[in-house]
Design a protein around this motif. Structure first.
Motif, PDB file in Angstrom:
ATOM      1  N   PRO A 109      47.820  43.992 -11.110  1.00 53.87           N
ATOM      2  CA  PRO A 109      46.586  43.669 -10.288  1.00 53.87           C
ATOM      3  C   PRO A 109      45.646  44.895 -10.564  1.00 53.87           C
ATOM      4  N   MET A 110      44.343  44.748 -10.503  1.00 49.93           N
ATOM      5  CA  MET A 110      43.394  45.725 -10.513  1.00 49.93           C
ATOM      6  C   MET A 110      42.296  45.824  -9.388  1.00 49.93           C
ATOM      7  N   SER A 111      41.701  46.733  -9.081  1.00 53.65           N
ATOM      8  CA  SER A 111      40.782  46.546  -7.943  1.00 53.65           C
ATOM      9  C   SER A 111      39.433  45.543  -8.272  1.00 53.65           C
ATOM     10  N   VAL A 112      39.239  44.832  -7.579  1.00 52.74           N
ATOM     11  CA  VAL A 112      38.152  43.935  -7.401  1.00 52.74           C
ATOM     12  C   VAL A 112      36.697  44.608  -7.537  1.00 52.74           C
ATOM     13  N   ALA A 113      36.602  46.013  -7.264  1.00 49.19           N
ATOM     14  CA  ALA A 113      35.201  46.449  -7.338  1.00 49.19           C
ATOM     15  C   ALA A 113      35.217  46.983  -8.783  1.00 49.19           C
ATOM     16  N   LYS A 114      36.220  47.002  -9.561  1.00 45.11           N
ATOM     17  CA  LYS A 114      36.308  47.190 -11.096  1.00 45.11           C
ATOM     18  C   LYS A 114      35.772  46.277 -12.051  1.00 45.11           C
ATOM     19  N   VAL A 115      35.390  44.878 -11.178  1.00 46.63           N
ATOM     20  CA  VAL A 115      35.179  43.802 -12.100  1.00 46.63           C
ATOM     21  C   VAL A 115      33.555  43.209 -11.918  1.00 46.63           C
ATOM     22  N   MET A 116      33.108  42.533 -12.757  1.00 48.99           N
ATOM     23  CA  MET A 116      31.754  42.301 -12.494  1.00 48.99           C
ATOM     24  C   MET A 116      31.969  40.740 -12.983  1.00 48.99           C
ATOM     25  N   LEU A 117      31.291  39.560 -12.187  1.00 50.60           N
ATOM     26  CA  LEU A 117      31.264  38.251 -12.635  1.00 50.60           C
ATOM     27  C   LEU A 117      30.234  38.101 -13.797  1.00 50.60           C
ATOM     28  N   VAL A 118      30.836  37.309 -14.739  1.00 49.93           N
ATOM     29  CA  VAL A 118      29.954  36.736 -15.972  1.00 49.93           C
ATOM     30  C   VAL A 118      29.632  35.468 -15.836  1.00 49.93           C
ATOM     31  N   CYS A 119      28.049  35.350 -15.517  1.00 49.65           N
ATOM     32  CA  CYS A 119      27.570  33.936 -15.467  1.00 49.65           C
ATOM     33  C   CYS A 119      27.703  33.066 -16.420  1.00 49.65           C
ATOM     34  N   PRO A 120      28.343  31.817 -15.940  1.00 54.05           N
ATOM     35  CA  PRO A 120      28.721  30.788 -17.163  1.00 54.05           C
ATOM     36  C   PRO A 120      27.392  30.256 -17.852  1.00 54.05           C
ATOM     37  N   CYS A 148      24.135  31.895 -18.214  1.00 53.92           N
ATOM     38  CA  CYS A 148      23.394  33.012 -18.887  1.00 53.92           C
ATOM     39  C   CYS A 148      24.398  33.696 -19.687  1.00 53.92           C
ATOM     40  N   SER A 149      25.626  33.931 -19.454  1.00 58.63           N
ATOM     41  CA  SER A 149      26.851  34.795 -19.995  1.00 58.63           C
ATOM     42  C   SER A 149      26.319  36.284 -20.129  1.00 58.63           C
ATOM     43  N   LYS A 150      25.830  36.650 -18.860  1.00 58.20           N
ATOM     44  CA  LYS A 150      25.712  38.022 -18.588  1.00 58.20           C
ATOM     45  C   LYS A 150      26.472  38.352 -17.290  1.00 58.20           C
ATOM     46  N   ALA A 151      26.840  39.639 -17.380  1.00 57.61           N
ATOM     47  CA  ALA A 151      27.331  40.103 -16.243  1.00 57.61           C
ATOM     48  C   ALA A 151      26.460  40.278 -15.133  1.00 57.61           C
ATOM     49  N   THR A 152      26.635  39.963 -13.900  1.00 62.35           N
ATOM     50  CA  THR A 152      25.838  39.900 -12.866  1.00 62.35           C
ATOM     51  C   THR A 152      26.441  39.806 -11.497  1.00 62.35           C
ATOM     52  N   ARG A 153      25.457  40.421 -10.667  1.00 59.55           N
ATOM     53  CA  ARG A 153      25.993  40.158  -9.112  1.00 59.55           C
ATOM     54  C   ARG A 153      25.733  38.802  -8.657  1.00 59.55           C
ATOM     55  N   ILE A 154      26.187  38.487  -7.334  1.00 60.76           N
ATOM     56  CA  ILE A 154      26.047  37.261  -6.912  1.00 60.76           C
ATOM     57  C   ILE A 154      24.947  37.128  -5.611  1.00 60.76           C
ATOM     58  N   ALA A 155      24.297  36.163  -5.503  1.00 56.35           N
ATOM     59  CA  ALA A 155      23.560  35.824  -4.496  1.00 56.35           C
ATOM     60  C   ALA A 155      24.246  34.556  -3.726  1.00 56.35           C
ATOM     61  N   LYS A 156      24.239  34.432  -2.352  1.00 54.80           N
ATOM     62  CA  LYS A 156      24.455  33.546  -1.495  1.00 54.80           C
ATOM     63  C   LYS A 156      23.240  32.479  -1.672  1.00 54.80           C
ATOM     64  N   LYS A 157      23.390  31.184  -1.858  1.00 60.62           N
ATOM     65  CA  LYS A 157      22.345  30.371  -1.688  1.00 60.62           C
ATOM     66  C   LYS A 157      22.977  29.013  -0.829  1.00 60.62           C
ATOM     67  N   GLU A 158      22.159  28.479  -0.008  1.00 57.21           N
ATOM     68  CA  GLU A 158      22.232  27.403   0.614  1.00 57.21           C
ATOM     69  C   GLU A 158      22.288  25.995   0.039  1.00 57.21           C
ATOM     70  N   LEU A 159      23.507  24.858  -0.297  1.00 59.77           N
ATOM     71  CA  LEU A 159      23.339  23.871  -0.966  1.00 59.77           C
ATOM     72  C   LEU A 159      23.975  23.047  -0.008  1.00 59.77           C
ATOM     73  N   ASN A 160      23.169  21.811   0.364  1.00 61.72           N
ATOM     74  CA  ASN A 160      23.834  20.976   1.166  1.00 61.72           C
ATOM     75  C   ASN A 160      24.497  21.372   2.489  1.00 61.72           C
ATOM     76  N   GLY A 161      24.101  22.437   3.155  1.00 60.72           N
ATOM     77  CA  GLY A 161      24.520  22.860   4.230  1.00 60.72           C
ATOM     78  C   GLY A 161      25.710  23.876   4.140  1.00 60.72           C
TER      79      GLY A 161
END
Length: 108
Positions: free
Chosen positions: A67-78, A80-93
């Motif tokens: 296991p490695m720290s979650v702080a050392k990884v960044m999500l890759v958007c499926p 645009c296939s770029k490493a990105t931070r995430i935003a929280k959006k409301e969808l159907n509540g």
């Protein structure tokens, strides 16, 4: 360590930001939210010396992902296939994860 929600889930593709595997992109095998760690396919490999047992009668040296720290990884958007931070959006509540760069929803 306090229990926190992770920004990544099992099955997400992530980019490793630091450590010996910096720059690698791979899929998350397991998420450990209580420890704030993730296990990534083919990344952070360690050698374990195992004694012979019922499951491993030969014993010897086993190479596996640690296991490695979650702080050392960044999500890759499926999308645009770029490493990105995430935003929280409301969808159907419900709140879903979205890409900060292209705005596309990550959770399907």
């Amino acid at each position: 360590m306090s229990q926190s929600k992770l920004h990544v889930k099992k099955g997400d593709t992530v980019l490793v930001l630091s450590g010996k595997d910096k720059g690698k992109q791979a899929k998350i095998i397991e998420a450990l939210p209580k420890k704030a760690k993730v296990v990534i396919e083919g990344v952070n490999k360690v050698k374990r010396h195992t004694k012979p047992s019922q499951s491993a009668p030969q014993g010897g040296i086993v190479v596996k992902e640690a296991p490695m720290s979650v702080a050392k990884v960044m999500l890759v958007c499926p999308a645009c296939s770029k490493a990105t931070r995430i935003a929280k959006k409301e969808l159907n509540g419900k709140f879903v994860r979205a890409c900060k760069k292209c705005g596309e929803i990550v959770d399907k």
